[in-house]
Design a protein around this motif. Structure first.
Motif, PDB file in Angstrom:
ATOM      1  N   LEU A  32       3.456   3.593  -3.182  1.00 39.36           N
ATOM      2  CA  LEU A  32       2.838   4.465  -4.018  1.00 39.36           C
ATOM      3  C   LEU A  32       2.961   5.673  -3.515  1.00 39.36           C
ATOM      4  N   PHE A  33       3.371   5.384  -2.247  1.00 39.14           N
ATOM      5  CA  PHE A  33       3.829   7.133  -2.581  1.00 39.14           C
ATOM      6  C   PHE A  33       5.823   7.148  -2.282  1.00 39.14           C
ATOM      7  N   GLN A  40       3.601   7.481   8.803  1.00 38.61           N
ATOM      8  CA  GLN A  40       3.031   7.721   7.730  1.00 38.61           C
ATOM      9  C   GLN A  40       2.028   6.823   7.907  1.00 38.61           C
ATOM     10  N   PRO A  88       0.442  -1.230  -0.099  1.00 42.29           N
ATOM     11  CA  PRO A  88      -0.303   0.012  -0.108  1.00 42.29           C
ATOM     12  C   PRO A  88       0.686   1.091   0.150  1.00 42.29           C
ATOM     13  N   LEU A  89       1.485   1.398   0.655  1.00 41.83           N
ATOM     14  CA  LEU A  89       2.520   2.671   0.897  1.00 41.83           C
ATOM     15  C   LEU A  89       3.977   3.511  -0.250  1.00 41.83           C
ATOM     16  N   THR A 140      -2.585   3.318   5.388  1.00 42.52           N
ATOM     17  CA  THR A 140      -2.619   4.604   4.040  1.00 42.52           C
ATOM     18  C   THR A 140      -4.632   4.082   5.007  1.00 42.52           C
ATOM     19  N   ALA A 173      -3.763   7.825   0.484  1.00 45.73           N
ATOM     20  CA  ALA A 173      -3.116   8.345   1.127  1.00 45.73           C
ATOM     21  C   ALA A 173      -2.564   8.466   1.908  1.00 45.73           C
ATOM     22  N   PRO A 174      -0.976   8.518   2.738  1.00 46.00           N
ATOM     23  CA  PRO A 174      -0.768   7.656   4.086  1.00 46.00           C
ATOM     24  C   PRO A 174      -1.357   7.884   5.016  1.00 46.00           C
TER      25      PRO A 174
END
Lengths: 413, 468
Positions: A228-229, B214, A225-226, B25, B52-53
């Motif tokens: 993406l950033f 995060q 999931p993370l 997230t 988004a985080p």
């Protein structure tokens, strides 16, 4: 799995080459053999002495395997053996109760209990220990007081392993270790690969995938999931745990982006040449399902008139990204003349929980406009109504064998 | 999980945006255009949703509230807690100021106070005032256990304190975890906490740990440290990760009034004749090897290089390793050192006394010898708390601890400290002293340091004292 400090790999022109031991290397085999023998012979003995023996073996066997990194190899092999060991406390007495009582009694004294009696005749250590022995019935309280420490544990069982197997496990574990620092992985599944198993691992490990069809087979891009950033190593351990799942099937190619000493390197493997074996067992209960599938394929072949429908075995993958999984139906049926495609899913002997998840997957595939036929064993135990609520076009019930005719009827509905 | 899936599937045509927590997230289900969402949200083509985080939660909710966008918050799973500290502690003025500054900054920011000034009390105050589910993140297992006992003391009556890490896996609305465990597990529990407290927050900007915030929804954050600055410059990330520095006091500003003075007594330990001989022999072998291989030992890295060279060298390596080990053993277990310790323990039997040693094995050996409770990283959290409680109450007279009390928070006030075989690290030295610097009415703390003569230890001891 290994700890990071056991992992060794070289980088050659941006390619990662994990350390490996040849199962035919006599020195590696000797070291593996000695370590296996050490564990096997250690049954019933304590951990501290095993640690001492291992340290000695490290210095003795390590340089023979590799003058520079041999001791790390030995440590890694020992670590993999440790996974097969179970440890147990050495005494039935409760060391916590014993030591707590010792401390209480000692603290009540008017002065420090003397380790050795002296002429002043003050309170001594022996007196405290003797009193605790009398109170608790523990013969030697000083010996028992910290018997619950790890170092005091006894080796209760050890699952034996042949030296060659240990080296195989080592080679897989080193590749897994390299993957700890992976940011993403690309897997190309060839025709005939068991995509179901692959997606079971993807889902259980909480990875996120993207699917691209290739000319033959599929490309699966794996991260989390993370990711993406921005690239993250957070999912490296999971990608490492994915590997034994992938090793259960073939053919495939794998490419992973790995962070290595501050730079990016690539790990590339394929099922043909990697020479790795999985230490995981395949899914249980698959035997039954395989039988039903094979019987159905035979029945289909014998069937005189299939109305233009052709049976395709092999993975069609219907991606269901919102559910973090994909549906891999047992068979795909095509009717080129009519330009139609349908998928056949055979529900075998599922546990209730698996069934609920499976129905969710089927319903979502339906919602996306895929034509799905579901054959359900009557031994499944679920009511046909509950299932057909989830699946348009109804359920094809069957007893032990799924007849081709029943499926053709379903197709004509 | 199944709940979440069916909810996602069921809400095919929703009119409000739903915020969902998804593995570290934040997903905005049902959002159609990017202008319905604040900046950190991006379209995730992999799963076809806006993502988004988790750390964007505070900003996202405030933004949507302000813009009047209908939304349902199904992400946050934290709760109100009625927390009232049982420990009647009158906060010192600077502690009260720190909490006030942190509240004024929007319940987000970093408090910098010197070691021994009671940073924990600030955290307890902040947790009490916030009154929401809280996660406390600490760097070591020792601190995990110490925070457990502090929080259990303060809030144990109203909430069960949970532990995550070091073999514990119990998550409650007030949970203590380590940076390592948070890195692994935050994505599972990251929606359950409204406040996150980072102890020793200078660890947070490390590349690995910077992912932790995060993954947490927590709209409120409190960072604590004595030294936010990092040699690698990454402390520049702290404002983004935990908030800006909202309050800062230097040791100079608090000395005298709040940090008790102490007396340092250094006791040189002569080796016995036999030890001296054995030491000289081992030392000669060891130094010979160093000279032959042109090695110098000035840092832990140098030591590792020595081990590497010695363990792979064909001639004399094994002997050098054994000699190095022997040298250390003599230093650490010098007969006179144990006898001196016995003497000090006798003398201070009625004062509270903490013995510090580097070696875990030595803790257990001394504990067996003197029948005094020992604390190491192996000691279970509940037993550790029990030992320290009893020590505090005076039921135990002395304790023997390995390095685990170094970065301590709940170390009871002790009248006497005894350092055995310390290592040459200035920071560690200062922090150890810090344990004894806790004020106690009319008490002057004494710190003994037992240093072996004619060994490298004397040099280490001198170096530690530098600049103090």
């Amino acid at each position: 799995m290994l700890r990071s400090e056991h992992v060794m790999a070289a980088v050659r022109r941006g390619r990662l080459v994990p350390h490996r031991l040849s199962p035919r290397d006599p020195r590696a085999l000797e070291a593996a053999g000695e370590l296996c023998a050490l564990y096997a012979a250690h049954l019933g003995a304590d951990r501290a002495s095993l640690v001492g023996r291992l340290e000695a073996l490290e210095e003795e066997l390590g340089p023979r395997i590799d003058p520079r990194r041999g001791f790390r190899v030995v440590r890694a092999l020992a670590r993999l053996l440790e996974e097969r060991a179970e440890w147990a406390p050495p005494t039935a007495a409760d060391p916590y109760a014993v030591r707590t009582r010792i401390f209480e009694l000692a603290a009540e004294l008017p002065g420090l209990p003397a380790p050795e009696p002296d002429i002043l005749g003050g309170p001594t250590r022996e007196e405290v220990l003797a009193r605790v022995a009398a109170e608790t019935g523990v013969e030697d309280p000083a010996a028992v007081m910290y018997a619950d420490r790890q170092a005091a544990q006894r080796l209760a069982s050890f699952e034996e392993v042949r030296p060659e197997q240990l080296l195989e496990r080592y080679n897989t574990a080193q590749v897994q270790g390299v993957l700890y620092a992976a940011r993403e992985m690309v897997v190309d599944l060839g025709p005939g690969a068991d995509a179901r198993t692959v997606f079971r691992y993807v889902k259980n490990l909480g990875l996120i995938y993207r699917l691209e069809p290739l000319g033959e087979g599929y490309r699966i891009l794996l991260d989390g999931p993370l990711s993406l950033f921005g690239p993250t190593r957070k999912y490296g351990v999971r990608l490492a745990r994915f590997l034994p799942g992938l090793l259960l099937t073939s053919p495939w190619r794998l490419s992973a982006a790995v962070e290595c000493r501050g730079r990016e390197a690539r790990l590339e493997l394929d099922s043909e040449t990697c020479g790795l074996k999985s230490h995981h067992a395949g899914a249980r209960g698959e035997g039954d399902r395989e039988e039903v599938r094979r019987a159905f394929a035979r029945a289909w072949e014998r069937c005189a008139d299939t109305g233009g429908w052709q049976l395709e075995e092999g993975p069609t993958i219907l991606p269901l990204p919102e559910l973090r999984t994909a549906l891999v139906p047992d068979f795909t049926l095509r009717n080129p003349a009519a330009g139609q495609t349908a998928h056949l899913e055979i529900l075998g002997f599922w546990s209730e929980r698996n069934l609920v998840e499976r129905v969710e997957v089927l319903r979502e595939a339906n919602r996306r406009g895929h034509r799905l036929l579901v054959a359900a064993s009557e031994r499944l135990g679920a009511s046909p109504e509950a299932l057909s609520g989830a699946v348009r076009g109804g359920i094809i019930p069957f007893k032990d064998r799924l007849p081709a005719r029943a499926v053709l009827e379903g197709l004509s509905r | 999980m199944a709940d979440e899936i069916s909810r996602r599937l069921g809400y095919a045509s929703r009119s409000v945006i739903e915020l969902l927590y998804d593995a570290g997230t934040l997903v905005a289900a049902g959002a159609r255009r990017s202008r319905e969402l604040p900046e950190p949200f991006v379209w995730d083509g992999r799963t076809r949703e806006w993502r988004a985080p988790a750390s964007a939660y505070r900003r996202a909710v405030l933004w949507m509230r302000e813009a009047g966008i209908p939304h349902a918050d199904r992400a946050a799973a934290f709760q109100r807690l009625s927390l009232e500290s049982r420990v009647a502690l009158e906060p010192r003025p600077y502690q009260r100021e720190a909490i006030a500054a942190w509240r004024k900054a929007g319940l987000r920011g970093i408090v910098v106070l010197p070691t021994g000034a009671g940073k924990t009390a600030v955290a307890v105050g902040a947790i009490e005032r916030t009154g929401r589910s809280t996660l406390v993140v600490v760097p070591t297992l020792a601190l995990l256990k110490q925070w457990y006992s502090v929080l259990a003391d303060a809030f144990g009556a109203s909430v069960r304190v949970g532990l995550l890490g070091g073999g514990y896996h119990e998550v409650t609305p007030l949970t203590v975890t380590t940076y390592d465990s948070a890195y692994i597990h935050a994505e599972r529990y990251g929606n359950r906490f409204a406040l996150v407290v980072y102890d020793e927050v200078h660890h947070l900007p490390a590349e690995k740990y910077a992912v932790i915030p995060q993954m947490l929804l927590a709209p409120y954050a409190l960072g604590l440290t004595a030294t936010p600055e990092r040699p690698d410059g990454r402390h520049a990330l702290l404002p983004e990760l935990a908030g800006p520095v909202v309050y800062r006091r230097s040791p100079g500003e608090l000395a005298g009034r709040y940090l008790a003075p102490y007396e340092l007594v250094r006791i040189p330990i002569e080796l016995t004749a036999r030890e001296r001989l054995e030491y000289a022999q081992a030392d000669a072998v060891y130094r010979d090897f160093l000279r032959k291989h042109r090695l110098q030992i000035r840092s832990p890295e140098d030591w590792q290089r020595f081990i590497l060279v010695a363990s792979t060298s064909h001639s004399g390596g094994r002997e050098a390793l054994l000699a190095a080990r022997k040298r250390r053993e003599i230093q650490n277990s010098a007969v006179r050192k144990v006898a001196t310790l016995e003497n000090l323990l006798k003398k201070h039997w009625n004062d509270r006394c903490i013995v510090f040693t580097k070696s875990v094995e030595e803790v257990y050996a001394l504990s067996r010898r003197f029948l005094l409770p020992g604390i190491t990283y192996e000691t279970p959290a509940r037993e550790r708390k029990e030992i320290l409680d009893r020590f505090r109450e005076g039921r135990y007279r002395a304790i023997i601890a390995s390095d685990v009390l170094n970065e301590g928070v709940d170390v009871p006030e002790a009248g006497v400290g005894i350092i055995l075989a310390g290592s040459a690290s200035r920071r560690e030295y200062v922090q150890r002293l810090g344990r004894l610097l806790r004020p106690r009415e009319g008490k002057r703390a004494v710190l003994y340091e037992l240093v072996s003569r004619e060994t490298g230890e004397e040099f280490a001891s001198r170096r530690r004292g530098e600049g103090f």
